[in-house]
Design a protein around this motif. Structure first.
Motif, PDB file in Angstrom:
ATOM      1  N   PRO A   1       0.835  -1.203   0.000  1.00 50.60           N
ATOM      2  CA  PRO A   1       0.000   0.000   0.000  1.00 50.60           C
ATOM      3  C   PRO A   1       0.870   1.253   0.000  1.00 50.60           C
ATOM      4  CG  PRO A   1      -0.861  -1.604   1.552  1.00 50.60           C
ATOM      5  CD  PRO A   1       0.465  -2.146   1.072  1.00 50.60           C
ATOM      6  N   GLY A   2       0.453   2.248  -0.786  1.00 49.86           N
ATOM      7  CA  GLY A   2       1.199   3.487  -0.874  1.00 49.86           C
ATOM      8  C   GLY A   2       2.237   3.523  -1.974  1.00 49.86           C
ATOM      9  N   GLN A   3       2.483   2.388  -2.626  1.00 51.23           N
ATOM     10  CA  GLN A   3       3.412   2.378  -3.754  1.00 51.23           C
ATOM     11  C   GLN A   3       2.672   2.683  -5.051  1.00 51.23           C
ATOM     12  OE1 GLN A   3       5.288  -1.586  -3.214  1.00 51.23           O
ATOM     13  NE2 GLN A   3       7.200  -0.468  -2.847  1.00 51.23           N
ATOM     14  N   VAL A   4       3.412   3.252  -6.017  1.00 54.14           N
ATOM     15  CA  VAL A   4       2.859   3.497  -7.344  1.00 54.14           C
ATOM     16  C   VAL A   4       3.429   2.453  -8.298  1.00 54.14           C
ATOM     17  CG1 VAL A   4       4.638   5.272  -7.778  1.00 54.14           C
ATOM     18  CG2 VAL A   4       2.620   5.168  -9.233  1.00 54.14           C
ATOM     19  N   LEU A   5       2.568   1.794  -9.047  1.00 52.64           N
ATOM     20  CA  LEU A   5       3.022   0.853 -10.067  1.00 52.64           C
ATOM     21  C   LEU A   5       3.594   1.645 -11.236  1.00 52.64           C
ATOM     22  CD1 LEU A   5       0.041  -1.685 -10.264  1.00 52.64           C
ATOM     23  CD2 LEU A   5       2.023  -1.717  -8.729  1.00 52.64           C
TER      24      LEU A   5
ATOM     25  N   GLY B   1      -1.044   4.756  -7.314  1.00 54.74           N
ATOM     26  CA  GLY B   1      -1.302   5.146  -8.684  1.00 54.74           C
ATOM     27  C   GLY B   1      -0.645   4.196  -9.658  1.00 54.74           C
ATOM     28  N   LEU B   2      -0.764   4.519 -10.925  1.00 56.97           N
ATOM     29  CA  LEU B   2      -0.159   3.766 -12.023  1.00 56.97           C
ATOM     30  C   LEU B   2       0.525   4.726 -12.972  1.00 56.97           C
ATOM     31  CD1 LEU B   2       0.113   1.140 -13.888  1.00 56.97           C
ATOM     32  CD2 LEU B   2      -1.914   2.057 -15.055  1.00 56.97           C
TER      33      LEU B   2
ATOM     34  N   PRO C   1      -5.011   7.913  -9.498  1.00 57.84           N
ATOM     35  CA  PRO C   1      -4.058   8.530 -10.419  1.00 57.84           C
ATOM     36  C   PRO C   1      -3.506   7.541 -11.450  1.00 57.84           C
ATOM     37  CG  PRO C   1      -3.604   9.193  -8.158  1.00 57.84           C
ATOM     38  CD  PRO C   1      -4.596   8.069  -8.088  1.00 57.84           C
ATOM     39  N   VAL C   2      -3.774   7.798 -12.713  1.00 64.37           N
ATOM     40  CA  VAL C   2      -3.299   6.971 -13.819  1.00 64.37           C
ATOM     41  C   VAL C   2      -2.593   7.866 -14.826  1.00 64.37           C
ATOM     42  CG1 VAL C   2      -3.974   5.501 -15.763  1.00 64.37           C
ATOM     43  CG2 VAL C   2      -5.102   5.230 -13.549  1.00 64.37           C
TER      44      VAL C   2
END
Length: 204
Positions: free
Chosen positions: A65-69, A97-98, A116-117
């Motif tokens: 949780p909290g990481q962005v892919l 986000g991604l 957020p994408v």
């Protein structure tokens, strides 16, 4: 701390790029699908097989949780790798986000969700999920000229996306805040009628 959502906050991508020595900018084709989207979070990296989104399903489960892919498609942009179902799965995992150098679809619903994408484009072309495909999670990837490692800090807003090496992130973000303060002072002088050539010491 991760800072993500539908309202811009914190330092801008352009400021971070400048404060880091004009490094880390991802290709300009990668933009938010909705103007107000913002992300400032550590990266969870994934390298996808062309036209295959199985790696994104696996990344959602593996990321914290909290990481962005942040996904590398190897330059195979013309697929809709991400859509409403993956978006809902990522939100359920509380990801930040991604960022993908490839296409996404179901964009009306993605915008409504507010997750957020950031993508290289919108594409309806479908993908496969091949268990034999070469997929890499949490490894160094390259998008454009930028090498991205797990844990690097990703900052994205309406202007684009920049990546800061984890070891430099605190210093760069402090420098970014200072730069924003200096620019606010400059804007105040401009609004007071002072010429930009004088402000920057360029008068002849």
């Amino acid at each position: 701390m991760p800072d993500s959502g539908s309202q811009p906050s914190g330092v801008s991508s352009a400021t971070v790029h400048e404060a880091s020595g004009r490094r880390g900018a991802l290709p300009s084709r990668i933009k938010p699908i909705s103007e107000r989207m913002y992300v400032n979070a550590p990266a969870f990296t994934v390298r996808l097989a062309p036209g295959d989104n199985l790696g994104l399903h696996r990344a959602i489960l593996a990321a914290e949780p909290g990481q962005v892919l942040i996904a590398d498609t190897g330059g195979h942009l013309e697929y809709g790798y991400w859509g409403e179902i993956l978006n809902e799965a990522a939100m359920a995992r509380d990801l930040a986000g991604l960022v993908i150098d490839g296409g996404v679809r179901d964009v009306g619903r993605l915008r409504a969700a507010g997750f957020p994408v950031f993508a290289a484009g919108i594409c309806i072309r479908g993908t496969v999920k091949d268990a034999t495909s070469a997929i890499s999670l949490s490894t160094t990837i390259r998008i454009g000229e930028v090498a991205i490692r797990p844990g690097d800090v990703v900052v994205g807003d309406t202007d684009g996306v920049v990546v800061i090496p984890a070891a430099e992130a605190d210093d760069v973000l402090r420098a970014s805040t200072d730069r924003d303060a200096r620019e606010e002072a400059i804007i105040g002088r401009v609004r007071a009628g002072e010429p930009t050539l004088r402000i920057y010491g360029l008068e002849t």
